[in-house]
Design a protein around this motif. Structure first.
Motif, PDB file in Angstrom:
ATOM      1  N   PRO A 185      95.721  -9.689  90.392  1.00 42.25           N
ATOM      2  CA  PRO A 185      95.011  -8.451  89.480  1.00 42.25           C
ATOM      3  C   PRO A 185      96.065  -7.402  89.244  1.00 42.25           C
ATOM      4  CG  PRO A 185      93.398  -9.491  91.048  1.00 42.25           C
ATOM      5  CD  PRO A 185      94.587  -9.934  91.530  1.00 42.25           C
ATOM      6  N   ARG A 186      96.942  -6.809  90.001  1.00 45.46           N
ATOM      7  CA  ARG A 186      97.908  -5.932  89.756  1.00 45.46           C
ATOM      8  C   ARG A 186      98.755  -6.213  88.569  1.00 45.46           C
ATOM      9  NH1 ARG A 186      96.700  -4.301  94.905  1.00 45.46           N
ATOM     10  NH2 ARG A 186      96.396  -1.742  94.947  1.00 45.46           N
ATOM     11  N   LEU A 187      98.867  -7.467  88.266  1.00 46.98           N
ATOM     12  CA  LEU A 187      99.700  -7.909  87.268  1.00 46.98           C
ATOM     13  C   LEU A 187      99.149  -7.457  85.818  1.00 46.98           C
ATOM     14  CD1 LEU A 187     102.278  -9.701  87.048  1.00 46.98           C
ATOM     15  CD2 LEU A 187     100.796 -11.615  86.417  1.00 46.98           C
ATOM     16  N   PHE A 188      98.098  -7.090  85.668  1.00 50.27           N
ATOM     17  CA  PHE A 188      97.497  -6.728  84.401  1.00 50.27           C
ATOM     18  C   PHE A 188      97.196  -5.283  84.284  1.00 50.27           C
ATOM     19  CE2 PHE A 188      95.728 -10.866  85.734  1.00 50.27           C
ATOM     20  CZ  PHE A 188      96.120 -11.538  84.539  1.00 50.27           C
ATOM     21  N   LEU A 189      97.908  -4.426  85.513  1.00 54.06           N
ATOM     22  CA  LEU A 189      97.598  -3.121  85.629  1.00 54.06           C
ATOM     23  C   LEU A 189      98.929  -2.477  85.057  1.00 54.06           C
ATOM     24  CD1 LEU A 189      95.434  -2.682  88.582  1.00 54.06           C
ATOM     25  CD2 LEU A 189      94.752  -2.731  86.355  1.00 54.06           C
ATOM     26  N   VAL A 246     100.717   1.211  79.566  1.00 57.12           N
ATOM     27  CA  VAL A 246      99.860   1.204  80.605  1.00 57.12           C
ATOM     28  C   VAL A 246      99.357   0.005  80.989  1.00 57.12           C
ATOM     29  CG1 VAL A 246      97.905   2.611  81.563  1.00 57.12           C
ATOM     30  CG2 VAL A 246      99.431   3.619  79.922  1.00 57.12           C
ATOM     31  N   MET A 247      98.750  -0.793  79.791  1.00 54.09           N
ATOM     32  CA  MET A 247      98.323  -1.970  80.471  1.00 54.09           C
ATOM     33  C   MET A 247      98.958  -3.303  79.662  1.00 54.09           C
ATOM     34  SD  MET A 247      94.069  -1.100  79.681  1.00 54.09           S
ATOM     35  CE  MET A 247      94.775  -0.016  78.188  1.00 54.09           C
ATOM     36  N   PRO A 248      99.922  -3.661  80.340  1.00 56.17           N
ATOM     37  CA  PRO A 248     100.847  -4.848  79.612  1.00 56.17           C
ATOM     38  C   PRO A 248     100.171  -5.763  79.207  1.00 56.17           C
ATOM     39  CG  PRO A 248     101.812  -3.991  81.864  1.00 56.17           C
ATOM     40  CD  PRO A 248     100.198  -3.452  81.640  1.00 56.17           C
ATOM     41  N   TYR A 249      99.508  -6.364  79.640  1.00 52.76           N
ATOM     42  CA  TYR A 249      98.809  -7.807  79.320  1.00 52.76           C
ATOM     43  C   TYR A 249      97.825  -7.409  77.990  1.00 52.76           C
ATOM     44  CZ  TYR A 249      95.838 -11.915  78.898  1.00 52.76           C
ATOM     45  OH  TYR A 249      95.168 -13.108  78.595  1.00 52.76           O
ATOM     46  N   PHE A 250      97.105  -6.369  78.236  1.00 52.73           N
ATOM     47  CA  PHE A 250      96.189  -6.106  76.982  1.00 52.73           C
ATOM     48  C   PHE A 250      97.126  -5.754  75.723  1.00 52.73           C
ATOM     49  CE2 PHE A 250      93.535  -2.889  74.677  1.00 52.73           C
ATOM     50  CZ  PHE A 250      92.338  -3.680  74.680  1.00 52.73           C
ATOM     51  N   GLU A 251      98.031  -4.874  75.988  1.00 52.80           N
ATOM     52  CA  GLU A 251      99.035  -4.590  74.764  1.00 52.80           C
ATOM     53  C   GLU A 251      99.673  -5.870  74.199  1.00 52.80           C
ATOM     54  OE1 GLU A 251      99.360  -1.830  73.480  1.00 52.80           O
ATOM     55  OE2 GLU A 251      98.297  -0.448  75.058  1.00 52.80           O
ATOM     56  N   MET A 252      99.834  -6.772  75.093  1.00 51.07           N
ATOM     57  CA  MET A 252     100.390  -8.101  74.497  1.00 51.07           C
ATOM     58  C   MET A 252      99.469  -8.807  73.891  1.00 51.07           C
ATOM     59  SD  MET A 252     103.304 -10.491  76.688  1.00 51.07           S
ATOM     60  CE  MET A 252     101.994 -10.727  77.751  1.00 51.07           C
ATOM     61  N   ALA A 253      98.266  -9.102  74.491  1.00 54.97           N
ATOM     62  CA  ALA A 253      97.122  -9.734  73.678  1.00 54.97           C
ATOM     63  C   ALA A 253      96.944  -9.181  72.414  1.00 54.97           C
ATOM     64  CB  ALA A 253      95.961  -9.742  74.419  1.00 54.97           C
ATOM     65  N   GLN A 270      90.878   2.163  89.247  1.00 53.08           N
ATOM     66  CA  GLN A 270      91.788   1.561  88.023  1.00 53.08           C
ATOM     67  C   GLN A 270      91.068   0.624  87.184  1.00 53.08           C
ATOM     68  OE1 GLN A 270      96.157   0.994  88.605  1.00 53.08           O
ATOM     69  NE2 GLN A 270      95.453   0.767  90.743  1.00 53.08           N
ATOM     70  N   TYR A 271      90.397  -0.213  87.663  1.00 56.90           N
ATOM     71  CA  TYR A 271      89.533  -1.318  86.648  1.00 56.90           C
ATOM     72  C   TYR A 271      88.441  -0.302  85.956  1.00 56.90           C
ATOM     73  CZ  TYR A 271      91.944  -5.492  87.506  1.00 56.90           C
ATOM     74  OH  TYR A 271      92.779  -6.652  87.557  1.00 56.90           O
TER      75      TYR A 271
END
Length: 366
Positions: free
Chosen positions: A24-28, A249-256, A105-106
């Motif tokens: 989960p920390r990979l998505f933070l 701030v949110m790498p995965y979300f920004e990439m998606a 954080q979540y």
């Protein structure tokens, strides 16, 4: 019968547990912070701080196998009662703080990505209720839910990695040495605390079939996590570069958010928010369960379930203490530094004491 003793779980449940506690920390924001420190060699740092804890884990397994009983009995026989209390209480604090900080954080990122107008405390309360229900159902229910969600998570990651391929810029991976080899090695060693969740396999050893199963789970789960982290780091760096990527701030979300297939298939990040949140909730619930389990065996209580509401209330209140998300991220980084004690120091001490005990035993027999 002690209600906190679980059944015999297998490979799938164990891998789901470790993935749920580590991934989960990979998505933070941790990925962006690590990118700023390591530069283009972030992938190497991730390999280092995933593989070194695997070595420490096997040292812990050796110590655990040298003495029969749960982790409290193992520590008592190797370092004495006071030492056992120090070690177990430290691990309890680590898992409780991990659950509380992840909950905060979540909750914050849920408000940012999906529920902009919902009150912050409402999100914390709903998450806390869900976590309490999962913990009350037990570790088997938690792990089985985890391995049901795991294919969705991995499938979602693969879809995003492939869909953002038009944004790949291979030159973003240069210079190849990043911020320097020694910087990367030092960062990798100091980030080992990110993987302290793998020690849950030791604490819950009675829930698994045997020691061989636990070792295989650790190899597959940490090995899979390393591959996932490396691919994520390479893709993220190629898409955003170091300068821009370190600001997200949110790498995965920004990439998606970059995914655009056609006018009918776009904004797919909304589809993954639910999976992302569920994974986070399972991680928080797993951290809380392990902390409560350690409390139960340390105090020799007959059952865990009466502690679940107290534990949920505790982490919910702790989660609301930080004044803002910036301070929460700072506390998270501080916790990961403290977690080095749990992933390096304690396994090392127990391993050495197990070796000393093994060498003394033949002398005593003779």
């Amino acid at each position: 019968m002690n209600a906190y003793h679980t059944g015999k779980m297998g490979m799938a449940e164990g891998i789901a547990l470790v993935f749920g506690l580590i991934v989960p920390r990979l998505f933070l924001s941790q990925l962006a912070d690590a990118l700023q420190i390591n530069g283009q060699l972030l992938w190497l740092s991730m390999l280092i701080y995933t593989m070194i804890p695997l070595v420490m884990f096997f040292m812990m397994v050796y110590a655990n196998n040298s003495v029969s009983g749960d982790i409290v009995k193992v520590c008592q026989q190797l370092v004495g009662k006071i030492g056992a209390w120090i070690i177990v209480v430290t691990y309890i604090g680590m898992f409780l703080c991990n659950g509380a900080i992840l909950l905060r954080q979540y909750a914050e990122y849920t408000l940012i990505t999906a529920l902009h107008r919902v009150d912050f405390q409402i999100v914390i309360i709903w998450y806390a209720i869900t976590i309490g229900i999962v913990c009350y159902l037990g570790i088997e229910a938690l792990c089985r839910t985890g391995y049901i969600m795991l294919p969705l998570l991995l499938g979602g990651l693969i879809v995003v990695f492939v869909a953002v391929s038009p944004f790949y810029v291979i030159y973003n991976l240069t210079p190849w040495q990043g911020n320097g080899i020694m910087t990367v090695i030092n960062s990798g060693i100091h980030s080992g605390g990110l993987n302290f969740g793998v020690l849950s396999l030791i604490f819950l050893s009675s829930a698994f079939q045997n020691s061989k199963t636990i070792k295989r789970i650790a190899i597959y789960s940490l090995g899979g996590t390393a591959i996932l982290r490396i691919i994520f780091a390479l893709v993220y760096t190629m898409v955003f570069g170091v300068s821009v990527g370190a600001e997200k701030v949110m790498p995965y979300f920004e990439m998606a958010r970059l995914v655009y297939i056609n006018q009918y298939i776009q904004r797919i990040e909304s589809l993954f928010i639910l999976v992302w949140v569920i994974l986070g909730l399972l991680s928080i619930a797993g951290s809380l369960y392990i902390a409560l389990y350690l409390i139960v065996i340390l105090l020799k209580l007959p059952t865990m379930r009466p502690l679940v509401p107290l534990g949920v209330i505790f982490i919910a209140h702790v989660a609301m203490l930080p004044p803002d998300i910036g301070y929460t991220i700072y506390l998270d980084q501080l916790l990961m530094q403290v977690a080095q004690i749990g992933i390096y120091l304690f396994p090392g001490i127990l391993f050495v004491m197990a070796l000393v005990k093994r060498r003394k035993k033949p002398c005593a027999d003779s």
